[in-house]
Design a protein around this motif. Sequence first.
Motif, mmCIF file in Angstrom:
data_model
loop_
_atom_site.group_PDB
_atom_site.id
_atom_site.type_symbol
_atom_site.label_atom_id
_atom_site.label_comp_id
_atom_site.label_asym_id
_atom_site.label_seq_id
_atom_site.Cartn_x
_atom_site.Cartn_y
_atom_site.Cartn_z
ATOM 1 N N ALA A 432 36.329 -24.530 -59.881
ATOM 2 C CA ALA A 432 34.871 -24.610 -59.729
ATOM 3 C C ALA A 432 34.509 -25.189 -58.368
ATOM 4 O O ALA A 432 33.585 -24.697 -57.693
ATOM 5 C CB ALA A 432 34.283 -25.459 -60.842
ATOM 6 N N ALA A 433 35.222 -26.242 -57.948
ATOM 7 C CA ALA A 433 34.930 -26.860 -56.653
ATOM 8 C C ALA A 433 35.150 -25.866 -55.522
ATOM 9 O O ALA A 433 34.341 -25.785 -54.580
ATOM 10 C CB ALA A 433 35.810 -28.100 -56.454
ATOM 11 N N GLU A 434 36.232 -25.087 -55.587
ATOM 12 C CA GLU A 434 36.525 -24.107 -54.543
ATOM 13 C C GLU A 434 35.475 -22.998 -54.514
ATOM 14 O O GLU A 434 35.178 -22.452 -53.446
ATOM 15 C CB GLU A 434 37.921 -23.510 -54.772
ATOM 16 N N ALA A 435 34.909 -22.679 -55.682
ATOM 17 C CA ALA A 435 33.917 -21.607 -55.759
ATOM 18 C C ALA A 435 32.497 -22.108 -55.517
ATOM 19 O O ALA A 435 31.557 -21.307 -55.504
ATOM 20 C CB ALA A 435 34.003 -20.925 -57.130
ATOM 21 N N GLY A 436 32.331 -23.421 -55.339
ATOM 22 C CA GLY A 436 31.001 -23.975 -55.136
ATOM 23 C C GLY A 436 30.168 -23.998 -56.398
ATOM 24 O O GLY A 436 28.931 -23.969 -56.335
ATOM 25 N N LEU A 437 30.824 -24.041 -57.550
ATOM 26 C CA LEU A 437 30.124 -24.065 -58.831
ATOM 27 C C LEU A 437 30.224 -25.446 -59.456
ATOM 28 O O LEU A 437 31.101 -26.251 -59.106
ATOM 29 C CB LEU A 437 30.730 -23.015 -59.780
ATOM 30 N N ASP A 438 29.344 -25.715 -60.394
ATOM 31 C CA ASP A 438 29.338 -26.976 -61.139
ATOM 32 C C ASP A 438 30.033 -26.730 -62.473
ATOM 33 O O ASP A 438 29.488 -26.068 -63.353
ATOM 34 C CB ASP A 438 27.895 -27.435 -61.351
ATOM 35 N N ALA A 439 31.237 -27.252 -62.608
ATOM 36 C CA ALA A 439 32.022 -26.995 -63.820
ATOM 37 C C ALA A 439 31.316 -27.536 -65.056
ATOM 38 O O ALA A 439 31.282 -26.887 -66.105
ATOM 39 C CB ALA A 439 33.415 -27.620 -63.681
ATOM 40 N N GLU A 440 30.750 -28.738 -64.941
ATOM 41 C CA GLU A 440 30.057 -29.347 -66.076
ATOM 42 C C GLU A 440 28.891 -28.478 -66.522
ATOM 43 O O GLU A 440 28.711 -28.205 -67.717
ATOM 44 C CB GLU A 440 29.553 -30.736 -65.688
ATOM 45 N N GLN A 441 28.101 -28.014 -65.569
ATOM 46 C CA GLN A 441 26.938 -27.198 -65.905
ATOM 47 C C GLN A 441 27.360 -25.837 -66.436
ATOM 48 O O GLN A 441 26.730 -25.293 -67.353
ATOM 49 C CB GLN A 441 26.043 -27.033 -64.674
ATOM 50 N N ALA A 442 28.423 -25.271 -65.876
ATOM 51 C CA ALA A 442 28.901 -23.969 -66.344
ATOM 52 C C ALA A 442 29.331 -24.051 -67.809
ATOM 53 O O ALA A 442 28.992 -23.179 -68.626
ATOM 54 C CB ALA A 442 30.063 -23.497 -65.475
ATOM 55 N N LEU A 443 30.075 -25.111 -68.136
ATOM 56 C CA LEU A 443 30.511 -25.282 -69.521
ATOM 57 C C LEU A 443 29.316 -25.532 -70.431
ATOM 58 O O LEU A 443 29.248 -25.003 -71.552
ATOM 59 C CB LEU A 443 31.502 -26.442 -69.609
ATOM 60 N N ARG A 444 28.368 -26.300 -69.954
ATOM 61 C CA ARG A 444 27.180 -26.590 -70.756
ATOM 62 C C ARG A 444 26.399 -25.311 -71.062
ATOM 63 O O ARG A 444 25.983 -25.079 -72.197
ATOM 64 C CB ARG A 444 26.303 -27.598 -70.005
ATOM 65 N N GLU A 445 26.214 -24.477 -70.040
ATOM 66 C CA GLU A 445 25.449 -23.245 -70.236
ATOM 67 C C GLU A 445 26.147 -22.302 -71.210
ATOM 68 O O GLU A 445 25.501 -21.691 -72.064
ATOM 69 C CB GLU A 445 25.229 -22.563 -68.883
ATOM 70 N N ARG A 446 27.463 -22.178 -71.080
ATOM 71 C CA ARG A 446 28.192 -21.276 -71.983
ATOM 72 C C ARG A 446 28.216 -21.834 -73.405
ATOM 73 O O ARG A 446 28.161 -21.091 -74.387
ATOM 74 C CB ARG A 446 29.618 -21.059 -71.478
ATOM 75 N N THR A 447 28.280 -23.150 -73.514
ATOM 76 C CA THR A 447 28.253 -23.759 -74.846
ATOM 77 C C THR A 447 26.897 -23.547 -75.509
ATOM 78 O O THR A 447 26.822 -23.247 -76.715
ATOM 79 C CB THR A 447 28.557 -25.268 -74.747
ATOM 80 N N LEU A 448 25.830 -23.693 -74.733
ATOM 81 C CA LEU A 448 24.496 -23.454 -75.280
ATOM 82 C C LEU A 448 24.330 -22.001 -75.704
ATOM 83 O O LEU A 448 23.717 -21.701 -76.740
ATOM 84 C CB LEU A 448 23.430 -23.830 -74.251
ATOM 85 N N ALA A 449 24.884 -21.090 -74.903
ATOM 86 C CA ALA A 449 24.812 -19.675 -75.266
ATOM 87 C C ALA A 449 25.591 -19.403 -76.549
ATOM 88 O O ALA A 449 25.146 -18.652 -77.425
ATOM 89 C CB ALA A 449 25.342 -18.813 -74.123
ATOM 90 N N LEU A 450 26.760 -20.015 -76.663
ATOM 91 C CA LEU A 450 27.561 -19.860 -77.883
ATOM 92 C C LEU A 450 26.827 -20.436 -79.077
ATOM 93 O O LEU A 450 26.772 -19.822 -80.160
ATOM 94 C CB LEU A 450 28.911 -20.556 -77.695
ATOM 95 N N GLU A 451 26.247 -21.619 -78.897
ATOM 96 C CA GLU A 451 25.515 -22.252 -79.997
ATOM 97 C C GLU A 451 24.344 -21.387 -80.442
ATOM 98 O O GLU A 451 24.097 -21.223 -81.645
ATOM 99 C CB GLU A 451 25.003 -23.620 -79.547
#
Length: 466
Positions: A432-451
């Motif tokens: 995530a750091a290499e891609a310029g993404l926020d790992a915490e936010q990415a996991l949160r968004e996918r978890t919310l979508a799953l929920e």
Amino acid sequence: MPGITLVGLGPGDPAALSQAARDALANGQVFLRTRHHPVVIQQAAPAGRPAFEDLLDSDTPLATVIERWIDTLLDAARTDAVVYAVPGNPLVGDATVRVLLQRAEEAAVPVNTIPASTVVDAATAALPPSALALGVQVLDTLDLALAAEHAPFGGGEAALSPLQPLLLTNPGPARVMAAACETLARLYPDSTTLLVLNHTPTGELHSVETALGSLADATGDMLAIYLAPVSPLESARHATGLQRIVARLRAPGGCPWDREQTHQSLMRAGIEEAYEVLEAIERDDAAALREELGDLLLQVYLHAQIAEEAGEFTLEDVIGDLSAKLVRRHPHVFGEAHAADASDVLQRWDEIKRAERAERGVDEAAHPLGQIPAALPALMRAQTVLRRAVRAGLLPFDPDMLQSRWRALAAGEEPVSAETLGDALLATALLAAEAGLDAEQALRERTLALEAAIRGHTAATPDDLY
């Protein structure tokens, strides 16, 4: 003799005009702030005089209009004796004079002043005795209009507090009044009643009550507008009002619950309020975000109040430190430095932080990662550590090792343990750091979508999510 003479026209009584002012109006090249003033009407032949208000009929930005007007005055003053006639005293509450004085000094154009009674003097006589007892803020209506025109980047430009009496000079014309009302509406309740001070052709004053919502449509030859102070309990739309409320809650005789709170007891509340802000952002709910930002702001004010009671620091210290830090760490905005892009900004930010730590005597070598809050969520902390370590060239292993272990774990080639799972999560954070993404936010968004998929379907499948 070339130069500029500022002539005060006084509040409006032509008989009170000084002989020096009469002589200047009769002999100089006269420019007017406004034609709608009894002295101008009687003494200055307004029809043939250039007036600042004439320039306000166009859609040209107000700041540009002011600069062009000052250019006109300065250009004329380089060869002729220029008179600029201004209501009241020219050195009190006139935005165009303020700019003119600065520009004239830069251009080495001499400026003299013929003073007169101020608008404040007239207001003191026209208003109830208690109206100005707390002191008064004197602002040009044009200043409020400029702040509105600069929105959404004009925050704080109108340096006024609704908790103190306000006297606005130079009201009108319609364009300026409409914009000024926008600024007032940010700070005053809709129910606010103002006093508009009008002058008659003979220079007498009379006041008219007007609702804030109707001020833009006010007519007549207005000299000034008076706004009484607002109680913070009535409408705390100002930072100082909120500060007073929080102080009252914590003071003896205040709220028992608020008085019991400490820095430590509020820790969980601060975290919860921050997450509620995030939730409002994720829902794209502006109304909820407005409310949750207020709750989060309350935490700042409470901690500052508790600290002040303990003699540690004040809210003003917090604001002052933050303001100084923002200016210091943005030399490409507030100084002469240049930043080509966001990466340059981040690099300079790190350099400035290191210099700040060195000034405080902090051993840079002993703290290569800087300060990382221990309370950060684990995935966010991992990404912060990895990002700073990579940037400093301090990563103690080959990044490919983490990726290999992650693939082995996914393929079932390694047993799942706390160590192997931790390495896999580190690999994710590094990716995530290499891609310029926020790992915490990415996991949160996918978890919310799953929920959401699970809540929306009795028997959810991966296809419901993907």
